[in-house]
Scaffold this motif. Structure first.
Motif, PDB file in Angstrom:
ATOM      1  N   LEU A 262       1.007  -1.110   0.214  1.00 38.88           N
ATOM      2  CA  LEU A 262      -0.055   0.172  -0.284  1.00 38.88           C
ATOM      3  C   LEU A 262       0.729   1.124   0.079  1.00 38.88           C
ATOM      4  O   LEU A 262       1.978   1.529   0.951  1.00 38.88           O
ATOM      5  CB  LEU A 262      -0.881  -0.140   2.064  1.00 38.88           C
ATOM      6  N   THR A 263       0.773   1.763  -0.455  1.00 42.59           N
ATOM      7  CA  THR A 263       1.618   4.075  -1.098  1.00 42.59           C
ATOM      8  C   THR A 263       1.069   4.413  -0.955  1.00 42.59           C
ATOM      9  O   THR A 263       1.107   5.570   0.177  1.00 42.59           O
ATOM     10  CB  THR A 263       1.953   3.694  -2.752  1.00 42.59           C
ATOM     11  N   GLU A 264      -0.856   4.576  -1.029  1.00 42.49           N
ATOM     12  CA  GLU A 264      -1.891   5.656  -0.672  1.00 42.49           C
ATOM     13  C   GLU A 264      -2.464   5.558   0.335  1.00 42.49           C
ATOM     14  O   GLU A 264      -3.110   4.646   1.415  1.00 42.49           O
ATOM     15  CB  GLU A 264      -3.081   5.759  -2.184  1.00 42.49           C
ATOM     16  N   ILE A 265      -2.638   6.941   1.081  1.00 44.91           N
ATOM     17  CA  ILE A 265      -3.937   7.030   2.754  1.00 44.91           C
ATOM     18  C   ILE A 265      -4.752   6.113   2.267  1.00 44.91           C
ATOM     19  O   ILE A 265      -5.782   5.630   3.304  1.00 44.91           O
ATOM     20  CB  ILE A 265      -3.521   8.906   2.819  1.00 44.91           C
ATOM     21  N   ASP A 266      -5.263   6.587   1.115  1.00 46.05           N
ATOM     22  CA  ASP A 266      -6.989   6.343   1.280  1.00 46.05           C
ATOM     23  C   ASP A 266      -7.339   4.722   1.175  1.00 46.05           C
ATOM     24  O   ASP A 266      -8.109   4.367   2.009  1.00 46.05           O
ATOM     25  CB  ASP A 266      -7.513   6.805  -0.247  1.00 46.05           C
ATOM     26  N   LEU A 330      -0.720   7.563  10.386  1.00 45.63           N
ATOM     27  CA  LEU A 330      -0.696   9.219   9.646  1.00 45.63           C
ATOM     28  C   LEU A 330       0.045   9.824  11.043  1.00 45.63           C
ATOM     29  O   LEU A 330       1.237   9.981  10.576  1.00 45.63           O
ATOM     30  CB  LEU A 330      -1.628  10.672  10.495  1.00 45.63           C
ATOM     31  N   ASN A 331       0.549   9.936  12.275  1.00 47.90           N
ATOM     32  CA  ASN A 331       1.445  10.093  12.981  1.00 47.90           C
ATOM     33  C   ASN A 331       3.299   9.555  12.255  1.00 47.90           C
ATOM     34  O   ASN A 331       3.957  10.090  13.668  1.00 47.90           O
ATOM     35  CB  ASN A 331       0.844  10.324  14.531  1.00 47.90           C
ATOM     36  N   SER A 332       2.909   8.295  12.545  1.00 46.46           N
ATOM     37  CA  SER A 332       3.640   7.345  12.218  1.00 46.46           C
ATOM     38  C   SER A 332       4.333   8.274  11.275  1.00 46.46           C
ATOM     39  O   SER A 332       6.007   7.641  10.646  1.00 46.46           O
ATOM     40  CB  SER A 332       3.743   5.529  12.134  1.00 46.46           C
ATOM     41  N   GLY A 333       4.168   8.554  10.149  1.00 44.68           N
ATOM     42  CA  GLY A 333       4.703   9.073   8.801  1.00 44.68           C
ATOM     43  C   GLY A 333       4.184   8.282   7.700  1.00 44.68           C
ATOM     44  O   GLY A 333       4.912   7.493   7.586  1.00 44.68           O
ATOM     45  N   VAL A 334       3.478   8.467   6.935  1.00 42.61           N
ATOM     46  CA  VAL A 334       3.216   7.686   5.491  1.00 42.61           C
ATOM     47  C   VAL A 334       3.721   8.519   4.325  1.00 42.61           C
ATOM     48  O   VAL A 334       3.266   8.076   3.639  1.00 42.61           O
ATOM     49  CB  VAL A 334       1.670   7.618   5.336  1.00 42.61           C
ATOM     50  N   ASP A 335       4.392   9.079   4.164  1.00 41.35           N
ATOM     51  CA  ASP A 335       4.799   9.489   2.886  1.00 41.35           C
ATOM     52  C   ASP A 335       6.296   8.540   2.175  1.00 41.35           C
ATOM     53  O   ASP A 335       7.084   8.467   3.286  1.00 41.35           O
ATOM     54  CB  ASP A 335       5.705  11.077   2.903  1.00 41.35           C
ATOM     55  N   ASP A 336       5.981   8.162   0.889  1.00 40.75           N
ATOM     56  CA  ASP A 336       7.181   7.250   0.740  1.00 40.75           C
ATOM     57  C   ASP A 336       6.942   6.565   1.210  1.00 40.75           C
ATOM     58  O   ASP A 336       8.642   6.555   1.318  1.00 40.75           O
ATOM     59  CB  ASP A 336       7.949   8.461   0.715  1.00 40.75           C
ATOM     60  N   VAL A 337       6.046   5.308   1.575  1.00 38.15           N
ATOM     61  CA  VAL A 337       5.831   4.112   2.335  1.00 38.15           C
ATOM     62  C   VAL A 337       5.558   3.507   1.670  1.00 38.15           C
ATOM     63  O   VAL A 337       4.934   3.957   0.997  1.00 38.15           O
ATOM     64  CB  VAL A 337       5.745   4.576   3.966  1.00 38.15           C
ATOM     65  N   LYS A 338       6.151   2.651   1.670  1.00 37.06           N
ATOM     66  CA  LYS A 338       5.223   0.555   1.021  1.00 37.06           C
ATOM     67  C   LYS A 338       4.163  -0.043   2.058  1.00 37.06           C
ATOM     68  O   LYS A 338       5.647  -0.572   2.805  1.00 37.06           O
ATOM     69  CB  LYS A 338       6.278  -0.023   0.318  1.00 37.06           C
ATOM     70  N   ILE A 339       3.564   0.001   2.505  1.00 37.68           N
ATOM     71  CA  ILE A 339       3.197  -1.100   3.739  1.00 37.68           C
ATOM     72  C   ILE A 339       3.010  -2.310   3.162  1.00 37.68           C
ATOM     73  O   ILE A 339       2.122  -2.423   2.541  1.00 37.68           O
ATOM     74  CB  ILE A 339       2.310   0.022   4.501  1.00 37.68           C
TER      75      ILE A 339
END
Length: 368
Positions: A262-266, A330-339
């Motif tokens: 997953l790469t998108e916050i939605d 959100l507070n853990s940082g979700v920019d440019d991450v792959k989950i």
């Protein structure tokens, strides 16, 4: 053989009530006997979940934890009955009292099952098979219900044995029979091997216990992590876990590994909503709320983090759990991450007040 791999021989009984809630309802209402029955939420509206299905409904593929709408689709004539938790709790106390006539070493597992260590039984009977027979008969005579029992020298084999001759079954697997039995057992029947792990094993050409036995302990650990060592031992009939009375659940949750990162916050929020729904259902099943919500995140590089938030009072509603998990993410940082994995769990439990039994209430579900 290392000490930790030397089998300890105990006399273990695993008792599993047969379609517990549904059997109680059929016992108390003659009109329901012999009919396809689901105890659980209504399929109307947003729908409920199957808590227990009668054996007549199971013939159509209806199973516990299945959405009620799915159950109705599989078996259009199925009858839905709301749970009566106060009745189930009374029956549960009686079952526990029957167990305690023989031993105080009783480990409740879930809603309708428990391990008993009768290595030294109170009545001096000496035979675990005889004790299992007496317990089954007492449940039948005093409660007009049936239970299935598995008897062996350890917990793992006893649990598998109890499922072999259901309903109203009794299966003994003695020391000399364990390894041949485990070698013939399909990997998907191993307790603790889920669908994903079973599929992985089969893709590796591992279809039975005999196949698993060909791998070294190091190979098992490399392919299956910490569980690999357990699989290595259990296929050899080794399970030295003791029956633990008064076992207490420390946390409850759910997680999911995604088929793609997953790469998108939605997308992440959507998956958290699904996971939160599963968690809430499990909390309701056990009548629990927790003061601490924990978010688990595993990234594509297998790096893993957890974040948690605690509350002054126990929480257990979907809105709070989902919103808290999203905030922690959100507070853990979700920019440019792959989950690749997300999980939510609750801990620091407080038991809910006794329910009234009105529609919509979730009552205490722990059997013992």
């Amino acid at each position: 053989m290392a000490d930790e791999q030397r089998p300890i021989h105990r006399k273990i009984i695993h008792i599993d009530m047969d379609a517990f809630y549904a059997s109680v309802e059929q016992r108390d209402n003659p009109d329901l006997r012999g009919k396809a029955l689901v105890v659980g939420g209504s399929p109307e509206g947003r729908g409920g979940v199957v808590a227990t299905a009668s054996y007549e409904a199971r013939k159509f593929g209806v199973r516990s934890a299945m959405p009620s709408k799915t159950a109705q689709r599989l078996c259009p004539h199925v009858i839905f009955v709301r749970p009566r938790f106060d009745v189930y709790k009374d029956v549960s106390r009686h079952i526990r009292e029957i167990f305690s006539r023989y031993t105080d070493i009783i480990e409740p597992l879930s809603l309708d099952e428990a391990y008993l260590d009768v290595t030294e039984d109170k009545l001096g009977i000496g035979s675990a098979i005889e004790i299992a027979q007496q317990i089954k008969q007492a449940i039948k005579d005093e409660l007009q219900l049936t239970a299935s029992a598995g008897v062996s020298i350890n917990k793992f084999v006893a649990k598998i044995a109890s499922d072999i001759n259901k309903p109203d079954g009794l299966k003994f697997i003695g020391p000399s029979s364990i390894e041949p039995f485990m070698e013939a057992l399909p990997v998907e029947k191993f307790y603790g091997v889920g669908k994903v792990t079973a599929a992985k094993m089969m893709a590796m050409g591992l279809h039975s216990g005999a196949d698993l036995k060909k791998l070294t302990e190091d190979e098992m650990s490399r392919h299956f992590g910490k569980a690999g060592k357990f699989y290595y031992q259990i296929v050899r009939g080794i399970d030295n876990r003791a029956v633990q009375p008064h076992r207490e659940t420390k946390s409850m949750g759910a997680e999911d590994t995604f088929p793609y990162d997953l790469t998108e916050i939605d997308e992440m929020y959507t998956e958290l909503d699904k996971i939160a729904e599963t968690v809430v259902k499990r909390l309701e099943r056990y009548n629990l709320q927790g003061r601490t919500i924990t978010l688990k995140v595993k990234y594509s590089d297998f790096r893993q983090i957890t974040r948690n938030q605690s509350f002054a009072k126990p929480v257990g509603d979907l809105k709070t759990i989902a919103a808290t998990a999203k905030s922690l993410l959100l507070n853990s940082g979700v920019d440019d991450v792959k989950i690749r994995l997300l999980g939510i769990s609750l801990s620091n439990f407080g038991e809910l007040p006794q329910k009234t039994g009105k529609p919509g209430d979730a009552g205490q579900l722990m059997l013992f």
